[in-house]
Design a protein around this motif. Structure first.
Motif, PDB file in Angstrom:
ATOM      1  N   PHE A 196     -99.624  -9.164  18.196  1.00  0.00           N
ATOM      2  CA  PHE A 196    -100.773  -9.872  18.754  1.00  0.00           C
ATOM      3  C   PHE A 196    -101.926  -8.899  18.765  1.00  0.00           C
ATOM      4  O   PHE A 196    -101.998  -8.033  19.625  1.00  0.00           O
ATOM      5  CB  PHE A 196    -100.454 -10.353  20.172  1.00  0.00           C
ATOM      6  N   VAL A 227    -104.861 -11.070  25.220  1.00  0.00           N
ATOM      7  CA  VAL A 227    -103.887 -10.887  24.142  1.00  0.00           C
ATOM      8  C   VAL A 227    -102.505 -10.644  24.741  1.00  0.00           C
ATOM      9  O   VAL A 227    -101.510 -11.229  24.321  1.00  0.00           O
ATOM     10  CB  VAL A 227    -104.327  -9.717  23.243  1.00  0.00           C
ATOM     11  N   ALA A 230     -93.370  -9.443  15.756  1.00  0.00           N
ATOM     12  CA  ALA A 230     -94.662 -10.151  15.765  1.00  0.00           C
ATOM     13  C   ALA A 230     -95.709  -9.257  16.379  1.00  0.00           C
ATOM     14  O   ALA A 230     -95.402  -8.352  17.130  1.00  0.00           O
ATOM     15  CB  ALA A 230     -94.527 -11.443  16.550  1.00  0.00           C
ATOM     16  N   CYS A 234     -99.138 -19.144  19.951  1.00  0.00           N
ATOM     17  CA  CYS A 234     -99.803 -18.239  20.889  1.00  0.00           C
ATOM     18  C   CYS A 234    -100.594 -17.157  20.170  1.00  0.00           C
ATOM     19  O   CYS A 234    -100.783 -16.057  20.694  1.00  0.00           O
ATOM     20  CB  CYS A 234     -98.772 -17.616  21.833  1.00  0.00           C
ATOM     21  N   LYS A 235    -101.026 -17.512  18.952  1.00  0.00           N
ATOM     22  CA  LYS A 235    -101.929 -16.641  18.195  1.00  0.00           C
ATOM     23  C   LYS A 235    -101.301 -15.315  17.831  1.00  0.00           C
ATOM     24  O   LYS A 235    -101.976 -14.302  17.716  1.00  0.00           O
ATOM     25  CB  LYS A 235    -103.239 -16.412  18.954  1.00  0.00           C
ATOM     26  N   GLY A 236    -100.025 -15.346  17.671  1.00  0.00           N
ATOM     27  CA  GLY A 236     -99.375 -14.123  17.219  1.00  0.00           C
ATOM     28  C   GLY A 236     -99.159 -14.188  15.730  1.00  0.00           C
ATOM     29  O   GLY A 236     -99.184 -15.260  15.120  1.00  0.00           O
ATOM     30  N   GLN A 237     -99.021 -13.030  15.130  1.00  0.00           N
ATOM     31  CA  GLN A 237     -98.761 -12.986  13.704  1.00  0.00           C
ATOM     32  C   GLN A 237     -97.359 -12.454  13.501  1.00  0.00           C
ATOM     33  O   GLN A 237     -96.955 -11.490  14.128  1.00  0.00           O
ATOM     34  CB  GLN A 237     -99.750 -12.045  13.026  1.00  0.00           C
ATOM     35  N   ALA A 289     -96.104 -16.286  24.701  1.00  0.00           N
ATOM     36  CA  ALA A 289     -95.308 -16.534  23.498  1.00  0.00           C
ATOM     37  C   ALA A 289     -93.843 -16.231  23.798  1.00  0.00           C
ATOM     38  O   ALA A 289     -92.950 -17.013  23.453  1.00  0.00           O
ATOM     39  CB  ALA A 289     -95.815 -15.663  22.356  1.00  0.00           C
ATOM     40  N   ASN A 297    -101.231 -13.750  26.062  1.00  0.00           N
ATOM     41  CA  ASN A 297    -100.753 -14.565  24.943  1.00  0.00           C
ATOM     42  C   ASN A 297     -99.349 -14.143  24.570  1.00  0.00           C
ATOM     43  O   ASN A 297     -98.465 -14.978  24.362  1.00  0.00           O
ATOM     44  CB  ASN A 297    -101.661 -14.379  23.738  1.00  0.00           C
ATOM     45  N   ALA A 298     -99.155 -12.841  24.448  1.00  0.00           N
ATOM     46  CA  ALA A 298     -97.867 -12.321  24.004  1.00  0.00           C
ATOM     47  C   ALA A 298     -96.787 -12.726  25.003  1.00  0.00           C
ATOM     48  O   ALA A 298     -95.700 -13.184  24.609  1.00  0.00           O
ATOM     49  CB  ALA A 298     -97.947 -10.812  23.859  1.00  0.00           C
ATOM     50  N   ILE A 340     -94.620 -18.373  18.334  1.00  0.00           N
ATOM     51  CA  ILE A 340     -95.487 -17.189  18.243  1.00  0.00           C
ATOM     52  C   ILE A 340     -96.860 -17.574  17.690  1.00  0.00           C
ATOM     53  O   ILE A 340     -97.899 -17.200  18.223  1.00  0.00           O
ATOM     54  CB  ILE A 340     -94.840 -16.106  17.368  1.00  0.00           C
ATOM     55  N   GLN A 341     -96.783 -18.361  16.649  1.00  0.00           N
ATOM     56  CA  GLN A 341     -98.070 -18.733  16.027  1.00  0.00           C
ATOM     57  C   GLN A 341     -98.886 -19.584  16.978  1.00  0.00           C
ATOM     58  O   GLN A 341    -100.113 -19.498  16.995  1.00  0.00           O
ATOM     59  CB  GLN A 341     -97.821 -19.464  14.712  1.00  0.00           C
TER      60      GLN A 341
END
Lengths: 950, 958
Positions: B838, B845, B836, B822-825, B852, B848-849, B819-820
């Motif tokens: 995004f 975004v 998570a 792919c820029k997820g929190q 991820a 990205n999700a 996740i991280q």
């Protein structure tokens, strides 16, 4: 190695003050002692020199007799004669005869003669041969007394006696000089005759030595002829010293030397081959004074140094002892650095004082000598000024311009009038001789008795010398006086003259000496002095003109030594610090220029003494006296250009005062230095420690939990970085503190307890009671309300849960959307149903009350996996997982299916319900995600029935 | 306030520097002042020397005598002194005498035996009257011989009187005027004669006579003009002016040299000085250095013989005036440099504390060191000065002692003479009627006196009833004796007649005609007349002009039967004894050290005889010549003088007690100077050791106290960078120690914070960091990813918790990483579930999700495969994704806060995840909203259920 070097340096620095102070004291002591020894040695040398001087008997008698006679008057002379004088006569190292003539002040005028000492000839005066003359004197004297003119009598008597004595001296086989003659009062006359001739030189010395009368100083002499020593009375008290010196003298060592023996400084003079003797002198040295402060100061410094040394070395090598703060250490260290050079200087301070004082003293003495010389030179300048003025008169016209009188042809009167007018500055000794060509020379001179210029016609062979000289000169210059008229008898006159001139030249040359003779033969106005025992004149010769023709030879003649006015009197002064005096007088006559001698004696007794001494021996005399605060340097010397004695003294502060002043000055500088150094160090230390302190303070603030504290970062040095780092840290800490509230207490506990160890992997199986509280109809609420409203609701939910947890225990594990998960972890397999129910009830009631929301709560207990889970590097979570958790969530869901919500517990918890609650089993057997059958019970309040479902 | 340390750090070293600077400047100016005083003193000495040169050279005859005496000295020091060659002399003469004098000089050089001389021929010698002059020279030489007979005297005197005039007094010309310029009448005009002979005692071999016209010699103004020109030629910065007082200007106009106007500034000062001199002479102090208009001014009168004053004007050398200009320059420069350095350092990340403190320590500690240095130098100077003064004083004391001894010698000798005289046999011989016996008496006395180093010159015998007689040991002394006798007889006559006035039958002294003349000339002052004899009864003294004769007189009255029967005066000479005494004294003191003592005997007013020990080595050296010049030029001076050179000091003492003698000493001070240099060197060593020590200690202090700050700084920056294992170790319990402890504590706290941070969502972490306590919720667009483990409850039931948690941790770890990536929190872990987020509203975004999610599935597959290989149980996951608005916010409640993300998207995502159970392909269920927001996705979706799609493949379509 570095440590040892540093320790070495430090210990040098530590003990340096002690050593240097000790050395400084020692040095000062040495200097003082050697100064004392030097002074004593000086005294001895002076004494020895005086001893070695063949004592001028006249000086001796003058200086001693004067002192002795100072208080003798007409009233008390009898006691003086009977007591003091015999004693005095005994001490005189040569035969003298003293006569006191006392003239009866009653009318009869008889004289009484008191004779003392050896018979030298005064009685001869009264012998038959001279009786007549003597009585004649007395008789005539008496006659005058009777007539009442006492002063005339006095002078007459004085002159008569003087003449008598002088003649008497001539009658003797050997001359007997009169040493002293003086009127003590109106009627007492003293004179002293002496005879040194009969004395053998060595005997003289022996007597003089034996009767040496200083009690603080002993002198002695070793006589070669007698092969014995003579000691003064001083040695009677010290026989050991006497024998020691006697032992030393047997060795025939040449040269003068000095040594110390049993607390005495002994000086031996060089062997005197003329007198065939060797003088020596001894003086006790004052006991060397040991200053009490020396030991004390050194001891204190030593103790301080030792204590510091012990402390520092312990700290240094063993690491023991109290630590001082940098704020104190830095200044102390600074002080230490500053003090080292200061103490390095103290070692030299005594040297500095002594040498600079010696220089100062010598400088003052030199200045004094130069000043006296300058006075002398100025008297010469004055004399040269007079000469210059005289040079101005070149002709009768010049004189006429000055005296406003036309030359009448009468040389004598004209010059007389001129001189009366001229009379430069009372320059009395001047006389003027005009030698006209072909006429009689005239001389004018001042008659002192009538204070008037007299004219004298001069016709002696010397004048013809001038004329011949003038002839020669005029001829050479082409100005020859035309005496063709006299040509007839000129030749015979000339021949006649030549004989006379031959004689005149011879006399002239011999009288003035060849040097002056040849100078006289120069054609430009010659000047020369003429110093003989019987004449002391100064001449200025000038060719004198009248009507631009050479008319005469003009001779200015002035007697040196009789003039007083040519003394630069403006240089004399009575300032107490630096008086300048001048004394004048002849052999036995002594008086002061300008000032009154008795006053001077009263004011400057030592200086007058020194002057008098110089007057007697016609030589430079210097002296030093010490007063309480001053050293007075005196000097007296006969002038080279003036017959007077120039005397003066300069005072400078004495050595202790000098030391006190300079050390006060230096002390101030050192104090200022140390203080300012200390101040600088203090400030510097502050510069360093203030940020440190601020930092420490800040860390302490943070330590007590004030994470918002920040330090100043506006520093020009490392403290900027430190401050920035610190602030960053503080910020992090602040965040950490905040973060603590975002995680459950067990997380905080875990993290705090874990220390350095990694927090993850700490999972364990634990029994836990889990409460899920959810808001009924949240989804609908969420859809119909704004985010703020939603969050307000959630917030209320959390707050309510938090309050309940606080009241009943357990902890909020997390919030999942609208659901609050509360966990009780416990070791035993006994679910904490009671608190759970209370929490649930509290939440439900509060939510109902505060937000009007219905709450569904599921409670379950069982074995769970508890611990920290998640990604170690990125994200962690501390939670419990496991079937009981899921079941609890399902139970909450079940509860939400009820119309009113409510508390649903797992069936096996029924038995644990607290008092007042009853459980109603719901007809649900299966729960989502659960394979086994589940018994769900709705909890109700038993005593208020219907409440639970209401 | 915040800047105060900067300001302080800037100003403080500056202040310290200023302090140091002023201390140094003050010391420097003090030294400078002293140096200036010293310079003035030496200037005064220099002017004094020039003045004494003027005073000894003011007339032309003095100048000529000096020139000739130098020539003679050179001749006598040359090896061929016994036989002077004509050409040698000619060379010396033409070099030694200035041109203008040579023009006016007529010089004859003679050589030959003592009986006969002949004039030598040379171009520069005079060729006229050679025969006459040769004879005259022969006569002079013969007259000067000690064994000259009376007849020879008559003969030669007459000849010389013929040549040089009756009044030339030939005998004196020969005996006393050798080497002196003497006025004679030559060729009927006034001329001046100088003659000198060279050679041994027995027979002289050569000599010369020089004659100058009188008009030239007697022109004093010309002499002064020559002198002035000479002096200003030799001293470029100085010129003398000779003037009289104003009223004498008519007779004696001022004398200036031609060079005067060339030195403009001095010339102006001179004009002012002369004006002031004319206006008011009293305002100008003689013999002191005075400043007039940037020039030095010094004046004194020259001599009794001349009315002129000598005014010396000396140009001031413009020194140290520019120093005042330099000081501010240095200051400003230093301030600039410091400022530049300071700001540069400051811009460059700060100014090193350690450096600053080293500097500070060093500078502060150097303050007393500088003072010590100053003090040390002063001390050494003072000691040096004291040593020199002591040496000078010792020198003077020796000379004074010699002076005093000479006086003792006179009084002792007279006493000894008297002892020898008191001898009846001698008296009998002297009182005898026979002249022979009288002569024997004289010889007897002379022999007796010779034993005590006294040479009896003559004896005057005056007896009542007879003519007075004299006895002398030489002709020269007989002349003196005759002269003295005339006066003495007159004096005795006057005295005796007075004494015997009462006795008419007493016999009187008989006087010759010459004696009568003298008696008549002086009878007016008969007191003085009788005193002449009477005073020599008491004390030994000189008769006549003191400088011309050195015979001490001492008189006796011999009485028989109470009558004076004879008056006797002795004339004896102590010079030999005195010179012997001086030689002995000088050699006594000279042997030991480098010091050289010499004496000068001034005879006949101008000629000087040098008294020294036999060793002329030093005297003939350059230094010795300097010394001699000093002594000679000082000999007119009646006070002590002292001149300091680098290596020696010349001192001069007029031996006032000795007639016409003076003495001087050259005292070496090399050892004192060396001593001083040695001391200075020691001081320098001490100071450098001290400086080194101070530096070392300062370095040590800054190392132990200041240096740790640097470490502290490093530790701080390390810790704040996250390296918590770094601790600060400091062993002392001072401020730094406290700080160290505190810092270490903080490190622990920071570590906790870091760990705690991991428990909290990154989204909110920012809020915490910024410290904003935001309570209101935020509405955010983004993608919510919900992932769960299928049947985790079942898994946890069927496996032990350790295994489960290990599986869970591994799983979470892997998923979080994906996740991280792919820029997820990570928003939350709910048991096995991951929530998570995004953040963002664009398609990127969403992509990205999805990426991820795909990665997660892939990762999960990999994990499963791996687990399978290790024979571990497997598990399934599902992922739900939805895009939409979520509400995120902090929920606070007292001690407990919580982040929460709520919203339909989240709920839906959870629902989709639940729906993934039935998924067919990838178990990634994506909400409709997300698909809508996805533009140009490389993924392929297929419809799964209402409003949701399933990702068909993990692969991106090409």
């Amino acid at each position: 190695m570095k440590k040892i070097l540093l320790a070495f340096l430090l210990s040098i620095g530590l003990f340096f003050p002690v050593i240097s102070t000790h050395l400084a004291f020692k040095n000062a002591e040495n200097i003082r002692n050697s100064e004392i020894a030097r002074q004593v040695a000086n005294t001895l040398t002076v004494e020895l020199q005086q001893m070695a001087q063949t004592y001028e008997s006249s000086v001796w008698v003058h200086s001693n007799m004067k002192k002795l006679l100072e208080n003798v008057g007409s009233k008390n002379y009898k006691s003086f004669l009977s007591r003091q004088l015999p004693d005095f006569v005994r001490k005189i190292p040569f035969p003298v005869e003293i006569e006191f003539v006392v003239i009866d002040s009653t009318a009869s005028g008889t004289t009484h003669h008191y004779l003392f000492g050896t018979e030298l000839g005064l009685s001869t005066l009264r012998s038959a041969k001279n009786e007549k003359r003597c009585y004649e004197f007395i008789a005539s004297a008496s006659g005058i007394i009777n007539s009442g003119n006492r002063s005339f009598y006095r002078s007459f008597y004085k002159n008569a006696l003087e003449g008598l004595l002088f003649e008497l001296a001539l009658y003797q086989e050997q001359s007997i000089p009169v040493l002293f003659r003086r009127w003590l009062s109106d009627n007492i006359y003293v004179f002293i005759l002496t005879d040194q001739k009969k004395m053998n030189l060595q005997k003289n010395i022996a007597i003089k030595t034996r009767f040496y009368d200083r009690s603080d100083l002993g002198v002695g002499v070793w006589l070669e002829n007698a092969r014995t020593q003579v000691f003064s009375k001083f040695f009677d008290a010290a026989p050991a010293l006497k024998s020691y010196i006697a032992g030393k003298l047997h060795h025939n060592i040449s040269g003068s030397w000095s040594l110390q023996y049993s607390g005495h400084q002994i000086a031996f003079a060089d062997y005197d081959p003329k007198m065939k003797c060797r003088f020596f002198a001894a003086k006790p040295l004052p006991p060397p004074e040991k200053s009490a402060s020396h030991g004390l100061v050194v001891a204190i410094l030593g103790i301080i140094s030792c204590v510091l040394f012990k402390y520092i070395m312990e700290k240094f090598f063993l690491g023991r002892g109290h630590d001082f703060s940098i704020k104190t250490l830095l200044p102390v260290f600074f002080l230490f650095l500053i003090i080292i050079p200061v103490f390095a200087a103290t070692g030299y301070i005594a040297d500095f004082f002594s040498s600079s004082y010696a220089n100062e003293k010598k400088r003052v003495a030199e200045t004094l000598a130069e000043d006296l010389n300058e006075t002398d030179l100025q008297s010469r300048d004055l004399f040269r000024g007079v000469l210059s003025e005289l040079r101005f008169f070149n002709s009768f016209e010049d004189i006429g311009n000055f005296s406003r009188e036309k030359y009448s042809g009468n040389d004598g009167e004209y010059l007389c009038n001129f001189l009366d007018r001229f009379n430069i500055k009372g320059f009395g000794g001047i006389s003027l001789c005009l030698v006209p060509f072909g006429r009689n020379a005239v001389k004018t001179y001042l008659d002192r008795q009538f204070n008037k210029h007299m004219i004298d016609k001069v016709d002696n062979p010397l004048t013809s010398m001038f004329i011949w000289r003038a002839d020669e000169m005029l001829e050479d210059k082409g100005l020859a006086v035309d005496n063709s008229n006299d040509n007839k008898n000129g030749r015979s006159l000339r021949l006649n003259q030549e004989l006379k001139i031959e004689l005149a030249r011879d006399i002239f040359l011999k009288t003035v000496g060849s040097e002056s003779y040849y100078r006289f033969r120069q054609n430009n106005d010659p000047v020369f002095s003429f110093n003989t025992k019987y004449r002391n004149y100064y001449y200025l010769f000038k060719l004198f003109f009248w009507k631009n023709r050479p008319y005469a030879y003009l001779v200015w003649e002035f007697k040196k030594g009789t003039h007083n006015s040519l003394f630069p009197v403006d240089r004399l002064r009575l300032l107490s610090g630096s008086p300048r005096l001048a004394f004048t007088g002849e052999y036995s006559y002594f008086k002061s220029h300008v000032y009154n001698l008795p006053d001077l004696r009263h004011k400057f007794p030592e200086l007058v003494n020194v002057g008098e001494q110089a007057h007697h021996i016609r030589s430079v005399v210097s002296g030093v006296t010490e007063t309480a605060s001053q050293t007075i340097i005196m000097a007296a010397k006969p002038g080279n250009f003036t017959p007077d004695i120039l005397a003066g003294s300069e005072s400078l502060e004495n050595y202790p005062a000098f030391v006190a002043r300079v050390s006060w000055q230096a002390g101030r500088i050192v104090l200022l230095l140390v203080l300012s150094g200390f101040f600088i160090a203090w400030i510097a230390a502050l510069y360093f420690t203030v940020p440190l302190q601020k930092l420490t303070e800040a860390t302490q603030q943070i330590y007590v939990g004030n994470f918002a504290f920040r330090v100043n970062v506006e520093h020009p040095d490392e403290f900027r970085d430190i401050g920035n780092s610190f602030n960053a840290m503080a910020r992090s800490l602040d965040e950490g503190e905040r973060l603590k509230s975002y995680v459950s207490d067990s997380v905080v506990r875990e993290v705090t307890e874990s220390g350095d160890k990694f927090v993850a992997d700490r999972t364990e199986a634990r029994y836990a009671t889990i409460i899920f509280s959810s808001i009924n109809g949240f989804k609908e609420f969420q859809a119909g309300h704004s985010a703020a409203e939603v969050f307000a609701l959630l917030q209320t939910h959390l707050q309510v849960a938090d309050a309940a947890v606080r009241n009943f225990g357990g902890e909020i594990d997390k919030m999942i959307e609208d659901k609050v998960m509360i966990v009780f972890e416990h070791d035993a397999d006994t679910p904490v149903v009671g608190p759970a129910i209370h929490i649930a009830r509290a939440i439900a009631e509060s939510m109902q009350a505060q937000a009007g929301a219905k709450i569904s709560i599921g409670i379950n207990a069982g074995m769970t996996i508890a611990g920290i889970m998640g990604a170690e590097t990125a994200r962690l979570s501390r939670t419990v997982v496991g079937d009981p958790v899921n079941l609890a969530a399902r139970l909450a869901y079940v509860a939400s299916q009820q119309a009113e919500g409510g508390i649903v517990i797992s069936g096996h918890l029924k038995g644990f319900l607290p008092e007042g609650f009853t459980a109603e089993t719901l007809p649900i057997r299966h729960v989502k995600g659960k394979t086994q059958e589940v018994e769900a019970c709705l909890v109700r309040l038993s005593h208020i029935s219907g409440q639970g479902s209401a | 306030m915040k800047q105060s340390r900067k300001i302080f750090a800037f100003l403080f070293p500056l202040l310290l520097f200023l302090l140091l600077f002023f201390v140094i400047a003050e010391m420097h100016s003090m030294l400078l002042r002293e140096k200036r005083l010293e310079q003035q003193r030496s200037l005064q000495k220099r002017l004094q020397t020039i003045m004494s040169r003027i005073q000894t050279n003011f007339s032309l005859n003095l100048q000529i005598e000096n020139h000739f005496s130098k020539i003679v000295e050179k001749l006598s020091s040359s090896p061929s002194s016994a036989d002077v060659k004509t050409d040698v002399f000619a060379g010396l003469y033409s070099d030694g005498l200035p041109e203008d004098l040579k023009r006016n000089c007529r010089l004859w050089f003679f050589s030959g035996t003592s009986e006969r001389f002949a004039a030598a021929e040379n171009a520069i010698f005079c060729s006229n009257k050679t025969g006459l002059m040769a004879r005259a020279f022969t006569s002079l030489v013969k007259l000067a011989r000690p064994d000259v007979t009376e007849s020879e005297i008559g003969q030669h005197s007459r000849f010389l009187a013929g040549v040089f005039g009756e009044n030339s007094a030939p005998w004196y010309l020969a005996s006393e005027r050798r080497g002196r310029l003497t006025p004679v009448i030559f060729e009927k005009h006034q001329h001046y004669l100088y003659w000198e002979k060279f050679g041994g005692a027995n027979g002289c071999t050569s000599g010369f006579m020089a004659i100058f016209p009188g008009g030239l010699i007697e022109n004093d103004r010309h002499a002064l003009f020559r002198l002035a020109s000479m002096i200003s030629r030799e001293n470029k910065d100085l010129f003398p002016v000779f003037i009289c007082s104003k009223n004498l200007n008519r007779l004696y106009p001022p004398v200036l040299c031609r060079q005067a106007e060339q030195v403009v500034e001095v010339w102006q000062a001179a004009r002012i000085g002369i004006n002031r001199f004319y206006r008011n002479i009293a305002s100008l102090k003689p013999r002191t250095l005075q400043s007039i208009n940037d020039s030095w001014f010094y004046y004194d009168s020259i001599a009794d013989e001349t009315p002129y004053f000598a005014l010396l004007f000396l140009r001031k050398h413009g020194e140290e005036s520019d120093r005042g200009f330099m000081l501010p320059g240095i200051l400003v420069g230093i301030i600039y440099l410091w400022s530049a350095f300071f700001w540069l350092r400051l811009a460059d990340g700060g100014f090193k504390l350690e450096f600053a403190f080293r500097l500070l320590f060093f500078m502060t500690a150097m303050l007393p060191v500088l003072l010590l240095a100053f003090f040390g130098v002063r001390l050494i100077d003072q000691l040096h000065e004291a040593n020199i003064r002591t040496r000078v004083q010792e020198g003077f004391a020796r000379l004074e002692l010699i002076n005093k001894k000479s006086e003792d010698m006179i009084s002792i000798s007279s006493r000894l003479v008297e002892e020898r005289f008191n001898d009846n046999q001698l008296h009998d011989l002297l009182l005898s009627e026979s002249q022979n016996e009288n002569r024997q008496g004289f010889d007897l006395l002379a022999a007796k006196l010779r034993q005590i180093d006294v040479s009896l010159g003559y004896l005057l015998l005056m007896r009542p009833g007879r003519h007075s007689q004299y006895f002398a040991d030489s002709y020269r002394n007989s002349l003196l004796a005759r002269h003295h006798l005339d006066y003495s007889s007159a004096s005795c006559y006057s005295m005796h007649s007075k004494l015997t006035s009462e006795f008419p039958d007493a016999r009187q002294l008989l006087l010759s005609s010459g004696q009568k003349v003298i008696f008549d000339s002086f009878k007016r002052s008969d007191r003085q007349m009788s005193a002449l004899f009477r005073e020599s009864l008491q004390t030994p003294g000189y008769f006549g002009e003191s400088a011309s004769e050195n015979l001490l007189n001492y008189s006796f009255v011999v009485g028989r039967e109470d009558w004076p029967v004879a008056y006797i005066t002795l004339g004896f000479n102590l010079d030999a004894a005195a010179i012997r005494l001086l030689i002995k004294e000088f050699s006594d003191v000279s042997i030991s050290a480098d010091d050289l003592y010499i004496g000068l005997h001034d005879i006949n007013g101008g000629r000087k005889i040098l008294i020294d020990d036999a060793d002329r080595r030093i005297i003939s050296s350059e230094k010795g010549r300097c010394f001699l010049d000093f002594i000679k030029s000082s000999s007119i001076y009646k006070y002590q003088l002292e001149v300091r050179n680098e290596n020696e000091i010349f001192i001069y003492e007029p031996l006032m007690k000795m007639q016409s003698m003076s003495a001087g000493a050259m005292l070496g001070i090399v050892d004192i100077r060396k001593n001083r240099e040695l001391k200075l060197m020691w001081l320098a060593i001490l100071l450098s050791i001290l400086t080194g020590m101070i530096y070392l200690l300062a370095a040590w202090v800054s190392e132990t106290m200041i240096e740790p700050t640097r470490e502290l700084s490093a530790v701080f920056s390390d810790i704040s960078a996250g390296n918590f294992s770094r601790t600060f170790s400091y062993s002392y319990g001072n401020e730094l120690g406290i700080l160290a402890d505190a810092t270490n504590l903080m490190g622990i706290g920071l570590r906790q914070r870091q760990i705690l941070g991991k428990f909290v969502s990154r989204t909110f972490d920012q809020d915490v960091m910024t410290g904003s306590d935001r309570t209101e919720a935020q509405e955010l667009y983004g993608v919510i990813l919900f992932s769960d483990i299928r049947s985790f409850t079942t898994i946890s039931e069927s496996h032990p918790p350790e295994i489960t948690s290990q599986m869970l941790n591994n799983h979470l770890q892997a998923m979080v990483t994906e996740i991280q990536n792919c820029k997820g929190q990570i928003e939350q872990f709910i048991g096995d579930a991951i929530v998570a987020f995004f953040p963002g509203s664009d398609s990127r975004v969403c992509l990205n999700a999805i990426e991820a999610a795909a990665a997660m599935i892939e990762k999960h597959r990999a994990i499963i495969a791996e687990r399978a290989s290790r024979a571990l149980f497997s598990y399934e996951i599902g992922i739900g994704l939805e895009y939409g608005l979520v509400m995120a916010g902090t929920l606070k409640s007292g001690s407990r806060s919580e982040f929460s993300v709520v919203g339909p998207a989240r709920t839906r995502a959870e629902e989709y995840e639940g729906a993934s159970k039935t998924a067919r392909f990838t178990r990634i269920i994506v909400g409709e909203a997300l698909i809508k927001n996805l533009v140009g996705s490389p993924y392929i979706f297929c419809r799964h259920a209402d409003s949701c799609y399933e990702l068909q493949s993990l692969e991106k379509s090409a």
